[in-house]
Each structure stands twice: as C-alpha cells, then as structure tokens.
Design a protein around this motif. Structure first.
Motif, PDB file in Angstrom:
ATOM      1  N   HIS A 190      16.616 -85.291 -52.750  1.00 24.06           N
ATOM      2  CA  HIS A 190      16.312 -86.017 -53.990  1.00 24.06           C
ATOM      3  C   HIS A 190      17.392 -87.066 -54.272  1.00 24.06           C
ATOM      4  O   HIS A 190      18.083 -87.004 -55.291  1.00 24.06           O
ATOM      5  CB  HIS A 190      16.230 -85.041 -55.161  1.00 24.06           C
ATOM      6  CG  HIS A 190      15.331 -83.874 -54.927  1.00 24.06           C
ATOM      7  ND1 HIS A 190      13.960 -83.960 -55.026  1.00 24.06           N
ATOM      8  CD2 HIS A 190      15.605 -82.588 -54.581  1.00 24.06           C
ATOM      9  CE1 HIS A 190      13.427 -82.785 -54.763  1.00 24.06           C
ATOM     10  NE2 HIS A 190      14.391 -81.927 -54.489  1.00 24.06           N
ATOM     11  N   GLY A 236      17.221 -90.125 -55.300  1.00 24.46           N
ATOM     12  CA  GLY A 236      16.988 -90.856 -56.537  1.00 24.46           C
ATOM     13  C   GLY A 236      17.414 -90.067 -57.756  1.00 24.46           C
ATOM     14  O   GLY A 236      18.091 -90.595 -58.653  1.00 24.46           O
ATOM     15  N   LEU A 237      17.033 -88.795 -57.803  1.00 22.68           N
ATOM     16  CA  LEU A 237      17.423 -87.940 -58.926  1.00 22.68           C
ATOM     17  C   LEU A 237      18.938 -87.754 -58.971  1.00 22.68           C
ATOM     18  O   LEU A 237      19.532 -87.745 -60.052  1.00 22.68           O
ATOM     19  CB  LEU A 237      16.734 -86.572 -58.818  1.00 22.68           C
ATOM     20  CG  LEU A 237      15.253 -86.506 -59.210  1.00 22.68           C
ATOM     21  CD1 LEU A 237      14.721 -85.099 -59.013  1.00 22.68           C
ATOM     22  CD2 LEU A 237      15.059 -86.957 -60.650  1.00 22.68           C
ATOM     23  N   PHE A 274      21.222 -89.838 -57.950  1.00 29.13           N
ATOM     24  CA  PHE A 274      21.827 -91.074 -58.436  1.00 29.13           C
ATOM     25  C   PHE A 274      21.648 -91.201 -59.953  1.00 29.13           C
ATOM     26  O   PHE A 274      22.592 -91.554 -60.674  1.00 29.13           O
ATOM     27  CB  PHE A 274      21.201 -92.275 -57.729  1.00 29.13           C
ATOM     28  CG  PHE A 274      21.783 -93.601 -58.160  1.00 29.13           C
ATOM     29  CD1 PHE A 274      23.035 -94.009 -57.713  1.00 29.13           C
ATOM     30  CD2 PHE A 274      21.085 -94.423 -59.032  1.00 29.13           C
ATOM     31  CE1 PHE A 274      23.579 -95.218 -58.125  1.00 29.13           C
ATOM     32  CE2 PHE A 274      21.616 -95.640 -59.446  1.00 29.13           C
ATOM     33  CZ  PHE A 274      22.862 -96.036 -58.995  1.00 29.13           C
ATOM     34  N   MET A 275      20.470 -90.917 -60.446  1.00 30.04           N
ATOM     35  CA  MET A 275      20.214 -91.012 -61.883  1.00 30.04           C
ATOM     36  C   MET A 275      21.073 -90.017 -62.662  1.00 30.04           C
ATOM     37  O   MET A 275      21.621 -90.339 -63.723  1.00 30.04           O
ATOM     38  CB  MET A 275      18.734 -90.783 -62.158  1.00 30.04           C
ATOM     39  CG  MET A 275      17.819 -91.895 -61.660  1.00 30.04           C
ATOM     40  SD  MET A 275      16.062 -91.481 -61.815  1.00 30.04           S
ATOM     41  CE  MET A 275      15.940 -91.282 -63.601  1.00 30.04           C
TER      42      MET A 275
END
Length: 289
Positions: A71, A73-74, A76-77
């Motif tokens: 994950h 993207g998660l 990084f967010m």
C-alpha cells in the motif's frame, strides 16, 4: 475467535494505546523545551530524522523485507498527515501552554469516531453524532473565539487534531496485514526527506543539552508510533479513541512539573466537556454493544 481471546486482544490494544499517548506527551513536553533552543522547524526535523536513524538501526538485518509494502499510496498519505500533525502541534505548543494545546488536540477521538463511521463503515448512532457536537462546544469554550483571550495560535492544535485523526484512520485502514515496522519506516522516511530539504533555511546548531533533548524526542516518538500502529492494528478505531484522553492528564502533569503552567478555569471546563462527550459516546455505543 473465543470471547477470552477477543478480550485479551482488546486489552492489549488499550494498553498499547495508553503507552503511545504517554510517549507522545513526553515527546511534546521535550519538544516544547527544545524549540526555544533551536527553533520549531529544526525540532520537527529532529523528531523525524532521529526516528529514521533509530528505525534503520533496528531493522537493518531485514531492511529488504521491511521496505516492501502493498500500500505505497496509503503509506505516503499517512506519513504526510502525521508530519503535518506534528508540525501544527509543535508550532502550537511553542506559542500556548501545553495543557491548552493538549485539550484542543483532544478533539481527535471524536473526529476519529466520525471518520470511522464515514470511511471505515464502523457504527454511527445518534449518540455519537451528539458527542461530536458537544466536543466541538468544548473546543469553543477553550479557544473562546471573539473574546479577549482568543489567540490564533489555538488554531494550530485544532489543525493537528484533524491531521492526526486522518492519520489514525488510515493506520486502521491498513490493519494488521502490514508490518508495523514497514509503517514506521515510511512514516520516518517521508518526514525526514521533506524536512531535510527545508531545515537548512532555519538551522540553529544544537548545544549539548539540545542534543540530549533530540535523543529523547527520537526515543519517545519512535516507540510511541510503534505502540500506536500496533494498537490500531489490534483494535477498532472507535474503541481505542477515548483512551487518547489520558493525554490530558499527562499533559497537565508535564506542564505543571516542567513549565509551571497551570490551566485556567475555562480550559479545564472545555477539556472536561470534550472528554465527557467522548467517554459517553464510547460507553453507550461501544462498551454496551
């Protein structure tokens, strides 16, 4: 899973949550003492660079497996949100008393409850909606917008609460499928890279005492994050959220011991309103369930 196993898992999650809050409040108190010595931005950088260094040492034998994530993207967010929460809160505590900032930050449990219902599908009854509204009233009591005591600096902890709540929800979204060390690694990596690009413009060389404080921030921040990630991987966000209120007690203790800061009457009232709203929601909607 048996009832005993479920209860044991919940107890572990709760103890990990309280441990995380204890570490974070100690980190905040240390950061408040460090900021006047080296500045707010270098203090934030030290929090992440120190964590990154410590995590690299601890995971060195299995670095190749830890860096793998399903994950990205998660991760990084999550990292951006936590870095933002840290920046807002450290800025806030450099300008207002620690107890007042912690009381405003205590909005995050009700924000987590709301977010868990909206984005994670966790139960959301009328009592939770009422609790969120009452908690917001508590925040208004503390900052008293429009009054002579209102300070724009009080908005920093509020922004921190919003960012931290979103971070917590994403941590819960990842669940137990992601290695806690992987989450800790990316949290430190993103914050360190971004802050390293900015810190040269505000750098002040630390003295011996400041380096000691940087070491404490590193330890408290790293182990607090580790405990928090593990807690949210074991327990529901809405079940764990009320235990964030232990931070009010810890913050008041550190503020009195280290900074001779005693909360005023309205700060205490507002904090009690926020905590009371969150605890009522938890009792009615989670415990009885």
């Amino acid at each position: 899973m048996s009832d005993i196993a479920v209860a044991t898992t919940r107890t572990r999650a709760i103890l990990l949550m309280i441990t995380a809050i204890l570490c974070f409040t100690l980190m905040d108190a240390t950061a408040k003492a460090l900021s006047p010595r080296i500045g707010v931005l270098p203090t934030i950088w030290a929090r992440y660079a120190g964590q990154m260094l410590l995590v690299l040492v601890l995971i060195a034998p299995r670095l190749h497996s830890v860096v793998r994530t399903d994950h990205p993207g998660l991760q990084f967010m999550r990292s951006i949100l936590l870095m933002s929460a840290t920046a807002f809160f450290f800025t806030g505590i450099s300008l207002i008393p620690l107890t007042e900032a912690a009381a405003l930050m205590a909005l995050n449990p009700v924000l987590i409850t709301l977010g868990a219902a909206l984005f994670l599908g966790e139960p959301m009854g009328p009592r939770r909606i009422g609790g969120i509204a009452v908690a917001l009233i508590g925040a208004m009591i503390i900052i008293r917008p429009g009054s002579a005591v209102f300070s724009p600096a009080a908005l920093f902890p509020l922004a921190a609460a919003g960012c931290y709540s979103a971070y917590s929800l994403l941590t819960r979204r990842l669940g137990s499928g992601e290695d806690v060390w992987t989450s800790l690694f990316y949290t430190g990596l993103v914050g360190t890279v971004l802050l390293t690009m900015a810190v040269p413009f505000a750098w002040q060389t630390p003295d011996a005492v400041a380096w000691g404080m940087i070491g404490l921030i590193t330890v408290f921040g790293t182990f607090g994050q580790l405990a928090l990630i593990r807690a949210f991987s074991l327990g529901e966000a809405s079940m764990l959220a009320p235990y964030s209120y232990t931070g009010l007690v810890f913050a008041a203790l550190w503020g009195a011991l280290f900074f001779a800061e005693l909360p005023d009457f309205w700060t205490v009232v507002g904090a009690l309103v926020i905590a009371g709203a969150g605890l009522y929601v938890w009792h009615r909607e989670t415990y009885r369930r």
